[in-house]
Design a protein around this motif. Sequence first.
Motif, PDB file in Angstrom:
ATOM      1  N   GLU A 208       0.828  -1.210   0.000  1.00 37.18           N
ATOM      2  CA  GLU A 208       0.000   0.000   0.000  1.00 37.18           C
ATOM      3  C   GLU A 208       0.859   1.256   0.000  1.00 37.18           C
ATOM      4  O   GLU A 208       0.567   2.228  -0.715  1.00 37.18           O
ATOM      5  CB  GLU A 208      -0.925  -0.022   1.221  1.00 37.18           C
ATOM      6  N   GLU A 209       1.942   1.241   0.776  1.00 37.66           N
ATOM      7  CA  GLU A 209       2.830   2.402   0.828  1.00 37.66           C
ATOM      8  C   GLU A 209       3.522   2.611  -0.517  1.00 37.66           C
ATOM      9  O   GLU A 209       3.632   3.745  -1.001  1.00 37.66           O
ATOM     10  CB  GLU A 209       3.868   2.198   1.936  1.00 37.66           C
ATOM     11  N   ARG A 210       3.961   1.513  -1.116  1.00 37.27           N
ATOM     12  CA  ARG A 210       4.659   1.609  -2.393  1.00 37.27           C
ATOM     13  C   ARG A 210       3.705   2.099  -3.494  1.00 37.27           C
ATOM     14  O   ARG A 210       4.083   2.926  -4.324  1.00 37.27           O
ATOM     15  CB  ARG A 210       5.245   0.249  -2.758  1.00 37.27           C
ATOM     16  N   MET A 211       2.468   1.593  -3.474  1.00 40.59           N
ATOM     17  CA  MET A 211       1.501   2.014  -4.473  1.00 40.59           C
ATOM     18  C   MET A 211       1.087   3.466  -4.278  1.00 40.59           C
ATOM     19  O   MET A 211       0.829   4.188  -5.257  1.00 40.59           O
ATOM     20  CB  MET A 211       0.266   1.118  -4.416  1.00 40.59           C
ATOM     21  N   GLN A 212       1.037   3.923  -3.034  1.00 39.17           N
ATOM     22  CA  GLN A 212       0.688   5.305  -2.763  1.00 39.17           C
ATOM     23  C   GLN A 212       1.733   6.251  -3.345  1.00 39.17           C
ATOM     24  O   GLN A 212       1.399   7.271  -3.957  1.00 39.17           O
ATOM     25  CB  GLN A 212       0.555   5.523  -1.246  1.00 39.17           C
ATOM     26  N   LYS A 213       2.991   5.902  -3.170  1.00 40.18           N
ATOM     27  CA  LYS A 213       4.069   6.722  -3.736  1.00 40.18           C
ATOM     28  C   LYS A 213       4.012   6.715  -5.267  1.00 40.18           C
ATOM     29  O   LYS A 213       4.223   7.744  -5.921  1.00 40.18           O
ATOM     30  CB  LYS A 213       5.425   6.206  -3.256  1.00 40.18           C
ATOM     31  N   PHE A 214       3.730   5.529  -5.815  1.00 38.29           N
ATOM     32  CA  PHE A 214       3.657   5.426  -7.276  1.00 38.29           C
ATOM     33  C   PHE A 214       2.513   6.296  -7.822  1.00 38.29           C
ATOM     34  O   PHE A 214       2.679   7.022  -8.804  1.00 38.29           O
ATOM     35  CB  PHE A 214       3.443   3.964  -7.677  1.00 38.29           C
ATOM     36  N   LYS A 215       1.333   6.256  -7.178  1.00 37.76           N
ATOM     37  CA  LYS A 215       0.183   7.027  -7.654  1.00 37.76           C
ATOM     38  C   LYS A 215       0.447   8.530  -7.541  1.00 37.76           C
ATOM     39  O   LYS A 215      -0.013   9.299  -8.387  1.00 37.76           O
ATOM     40  CB  LYS A 215      -1.074   6.637  -6.870  1.00 37.76           C
ATOM     41  N   GLU A 216       1.177   8.938  -6.518  1.00 36.09           N
ATOM     42  CA  GLU A 216       1.515  10.360  -6.387  1.00 36.09           C
ATOM     43  C   GLU A 216       2.400  10.816  -7.537  1.00 36.09           C
ATOM     44  O   GLU A 216       2.215  11.905  -8.091  1.00 36.09           O
ATOM     45  CB  GLU A 216       2.214  10.598  -5.045  1.00 36.09           C
ATOM     46  N   ARG A 217       3.363   9.955  -7.932  1.00 37.01           N
ATOM     47  CA  ARG A 217       4.241  10.308  -9.050  1.00 37.01           C
ATOM     48  C   ARG A 217       3.478  10.287 -10.370  1.00 37.01           C
ATOM     49  O   ARG A 217       3.716  11.121 -11.251  1.00 37.01           O
ATOM     50  CB  ARG A 217       5.432   9.346  -9.106  1.00 37.01           C
ATOM     51  N   LEU A 218       2.542   9.334 -10.511  1.00 34.47           N
ATOM     52  CA  LEU A 218       1.732   9.276 -11.728  1.00 34.47           C
ATOM     53  C   LEU A 218       0.842  10.509 -11.850  1.00 34.47           C
ATOM     54  O   LEU A 218       0.655  11.051 -12.948  1.00 34.47           O
ATOM     55  CB  LEU A 218       0.877   7.998 -11.725  1.00 34.47           C
ATOM     56  N   LYS A 219       0.317  10.992 -10.744  1.00 35.64           N
ATOM     57  CA  LYS A 219      -0.497  12.214 -10.766  1.00 35.64           C
ATOM     58  C   LYS A 219       0.342  13.419 -11.180  1.00 35.64           C
ATOM     59  O   LYS A 219      -0.145  14.319 -11.867  1.00 35.64           O
ATOM     60  CB  LYS A 219      -1.132  12.446  -9.398  1.00 35.64           C
ATOM     61  N   LEU A 220       1.611  13.451 -10.766  1.00 37.39           N
ATOM     62  CA  LEU A 220       2.503  14.532 -11.197  1.00 37.39           C
ATOM     63  C   LEU A 220       2.713  14.477 -12.710  1.00 37.39           C
ATOM     64  O   LEU A 220       2.792  15.528 -13.372  1.00 37.39           O
ATOM     65  CB  LEU A 220       3.849  14.427 -10.469  1.00 37.39           C
ATOM     66  N   CYS A 221       2.786  13.266 -13.257  1.00 37.02           N
ATOM     67  CA  CYS A 221       2.910  13.115 -14.707  1.00 37.02           C
ATOM     68  C   CYS A 221       1.662  13.632 -15.406  1.00 37.02           C
ATOM     69  O   CYS A 221       1.740  14.326 -16.431  1.00 37.02           O
ATOM     70  CB  CYS A 221       3.149  11.645 -15.070  1.00 37.02           C
ATOM     71  N   ILE A 222       0.483  13.317 -14.856  1.00 35.39           N
ATOM     72  CA  ILE A 222      -0.775  13.759 -15.455  1.00 35.39           C
ATOM     73  C   ILE A 222      -0.895  15.279 -15.416  1.00 35.39           C
ATOM     74  O   ILE A 222      -1.429  15.905 -16.343  1.00 35.39           O
ATOM     75  CB  ILE A 222      -1.972  13.103 -14.717  1.00 35.39           C
ATOM     76  N   GLU A 223      -0.395  15.892 -14.355  1.00 34.66           N
ATOM     77  CA  GLU A 223      -0.458  17.349 -14.218  1.00 34.66           C
ATOM     78  C   GLU A 223       0.633  18.062 -14.998  1.00 34.66           C
ATOM     79  O   GLU A 223       0.672  19.290 -15.030  1.00 34.66           O
ATOM     80  CB  GLU A 223      -0.369  17.723 -12.735  1.00 34.66           C
ATOM     81  N   GLY A 224       1.532  17.292 -15.627  1.00 33.56           N
ATOM     82  CA  GLY A 224       2.600  17.884 -16.433  1.00 33.56           C
ATOM     83  C   GLY A 224       3.745  18.450 -15.627  1.00 33.56           C
ATOM     84  O   GLY A 224       4.534  19.247 -16.145  1.00 33.56           O
ATOM     85  N   GLU A 225       3.863  18.048 -14.368  1.00 36.15           N
ATOM     86  CA  GLU A 225       4.925  18.571 -13.507  1.00 36.15           C
ATOM     87  C   GLU A 225       6.149  17.652 -13.458  1.00 36.15           C
ATOM     88  O   GLU A 225       7.126  17.966 -12.782  1.00 36.15           O
ATOM     89  CB  GLU A 225       4.380  18.779 -12.091  1.00 36.15           C
ATOM     90  N   LEU A 226       6.081  16.517 -14.149  1.00 33.65           N
ATOM     91  CA  LEU A 226       7.189  15.573 -14.144  1.00 33.65           C
ATOM     92  C   LEU A 226       7.426  15.076 -15.564  1.00 33.65           C
ATOM     93  O   LEU A 226       6.501  14.624 -16.231  1.00 33.65           O
ATOM     94  CB  LEU A 226       6.857  14.385 -13.217  1.00 33.65           C
ATOM     95  N   GLU A 227       8.665  15.206 -16.039  1.00 32.19           N
ATOM     96  CA  GLU A 227       9.000  14.700 -17.360  1.00 32.19           C
ATOM     97  C   GLU A 227       9.119  13.180 -17.304  1.00 32.19           C
ATOM     98  O   GLU A 227       9.668  12.629 -16.351  1.00 32.19           O
ATOM     99  CB  GLU A 227      10.308  15.317 -17.872  1.00 32.19           C
ATOM    100  N   PHE A 228       8.594  12.514 -18.347  1.00 27.16           N
ATOM    101  CA  PHE A 228       8.650  11.051 -18.364  1.00 27.16           C
ATOM    102  C   PHE A 228       8.608  10.565 -19.803  1.00 27.16           C
ATOM    103  O   PHE A 228       8.440  11.357 -20.743  1.00 27.16           O
ATOM    104  CB  PHE A 228       7.489  10.462 -17.558  1.00 27.16           C
ATOM    105  N   THR A 229       8.734   9.268 -19.973  1.00 32.25           N
ATOM    106  CA  THR A 229       8.715   8.646 -21.296  1.00 32.25           C
ATOM    107  C   THR A 229       7.561   7.651 -21.375  1.00 32.25           C
ATOM    108  O   THR A 229       7.401   6.818 -20.487  1.00 32.25           O
ATOM    109  CB  THR A 229      10.038   7.907 -21.573  1.00 32.25           C
ATOM    110  N   MET A 230       6.763   7.753 -22.416  1.00 28.06           N
ATOM    111  CA  MET A 230       5.675   6.806 -22.645  1.00 28.06           C
ATOM    112  C   MET A 230       6.080   5.855 -23.768  1.00 28.06           C
ATOM    113  O   MET A 230       6.455   6.290 -24.851  1.00 28.06           O
ATOM    114  CB  MET A 230       4.382   7.540 -23.016  1.00 28.06           C
ATOM    115  N   VAL A 231       6.005   4.561 -23.484  1.00 29.98           N
ATOM    116  CA  VAL A 231       6.348   3.539 -24.467  1.00 29.98           C
ATOM    117  C   VAL A 231       5.094   2.732 -24.780  1.00 29.98           C
ATOM    118  O   VAL A 231       4.465   2.178 -23.881  1.00 29.98           O
ATOM    119  CB  VAL A 231       7.467   2.607 -23.960  1.00 29.98           C
ATOM    120  N   MET A 232       4.731   2.679 -26.064  1.00 29.51           N
ATOM    121  CA  MET A 232       3.589   1.891 -26.527  1.00 29.51           C
ATOM    122  C   MET A 232       4.120   0.792 -27.446  1.00 29.51           C
ATOM    123  O   MET A 232       4.642   1.089 -28.526  1.00 29.51           O
ATOM    124  CB  MET A 232       2.583   2.772 -27.271  1.00 29.51           C
TER     125      MET A 232
END
Length: 454
Positions: free
Chosen positions: A380-404
């Motif tokens: 739960e703790e690990r997933m909470q941290k992951f979701k917080e970082r994913l939300k930063l990606c959605i808000e455009g505050e974190l640069e990342f790479t999307m691979v399809m």
Amino acid sequence: LDSLLQEIRIFERMGEKGEILFSDLSGDDYQKPQEIESLCQNCGKNGMTRLLLTRIPHYKEVILMSFSCDECGYQNNEIQSGGAIQEKGIKLEVHLTRERDLSRQVVKSDYASISIPDIDLEIPSLTQKGEITTVEGILSRTLAGLEHDQPVRKHMDPDGYEKIENVIGEIKGLLKLERDFKLILDDPSGNSYIENPHIPGIDPGRMEKHYARTSKQDHALGLYSEQEIQSSEPVVDSDELTAEKLQAEVLHFATNCPGCNAPAETNMKVTNIPFFKEVVIMATVCEICGEKTNEVKSGGGIEEKGKKITLAITDKSDLNRDVLKSETCHLSIPELEFEMGGAALGGRFTTLEGLLNNMLEEIENNSLWGAGDASAPDVEERMQKFKERLKLCIEGELEFTMVMDDPAGNSYLQNLYAPDPDPNMEVEEYERSYDQNEELGLNDMKVENYQQDS
């Protein structure tokens, strides 16, 4: 056919007994509907059809039909003229200036078209079943139909979306009577009607015109001259349905809601994505529980090679890129050490931001990702941290790479520089592995000499 014969016998018996076939439409329950057991076109079992022959005051005889199936819940209602096709067509023009005008009763046959010139709106004939409604009912039904596909249209056709939004706003204004407007009903069969609220007086806001039909209109009604019937040459109209017209159609078919399993309707449209290929978009909205789903499938087959698309998201505007994700496309974000299989989200056509939100929603709601109270504290703790970082990606505050990564090659990510290469996007085509071909069912597929034993 048996149901039709049964219906005819019922009416014959009523006539023999001297009963009134068509009674006036009123609050008195003089004549009860005739009930006939008939086949349900949705589930194939028997349902109940109710027929009421009635007469609308100051108009003519009509047949009201209602079908319901207790097995699957399917329902259908329509109206047909109780008389023959009239000798001439009818055109009705009504000027609507006050709230009472919105309540004018309207009888619309299958062949009637409706137009409102003030907002360039037209409802062609044969696109809706015959019905008894009001002017307000026509506007409300049109409004609901235009709003239905707007979420998909916003991404597929932004220009069309804006134009339809303007029409939606104008229809809402007409429902509030923000201005006077004119409604025109044109019915070649002559079996439509708009109420005159001033009866028996003259309606100053209503104009009625009868006209002689053209041969084309006669053919649409199934009417042919004796010469045309006896002729060996087929009668061909110039507006036959072509492949181009069929591609412009939105197809409808009955289905069941994935949420509550109630009968629902799915809309399907074939469209072309620029610099990609033809795709099929399907959208379903359940009127019972409000569930909304949309799905995208490739209009072609599996590509010769797989496709891997890698995009570096460096600016918030990149999240507005259109994305077509097929059912076989795997997603990954290396910076978050995250991977998601193709079946998790199914086929989607949305934006990159919308796709990330879909991923977050799936993670929060699916117990396989550790959702719920039963997950271990460290998970739960690990997933909470992951979701917080994913939300930063959605808000455009974190640069990342999307691979399809799509072994079928049927996924797409918008290139903002098309037809030139996108400096932030890399598209790689590759030969599929044996396991990938096995998953797609290609290893056992025989495309040459398939009539022979393999």
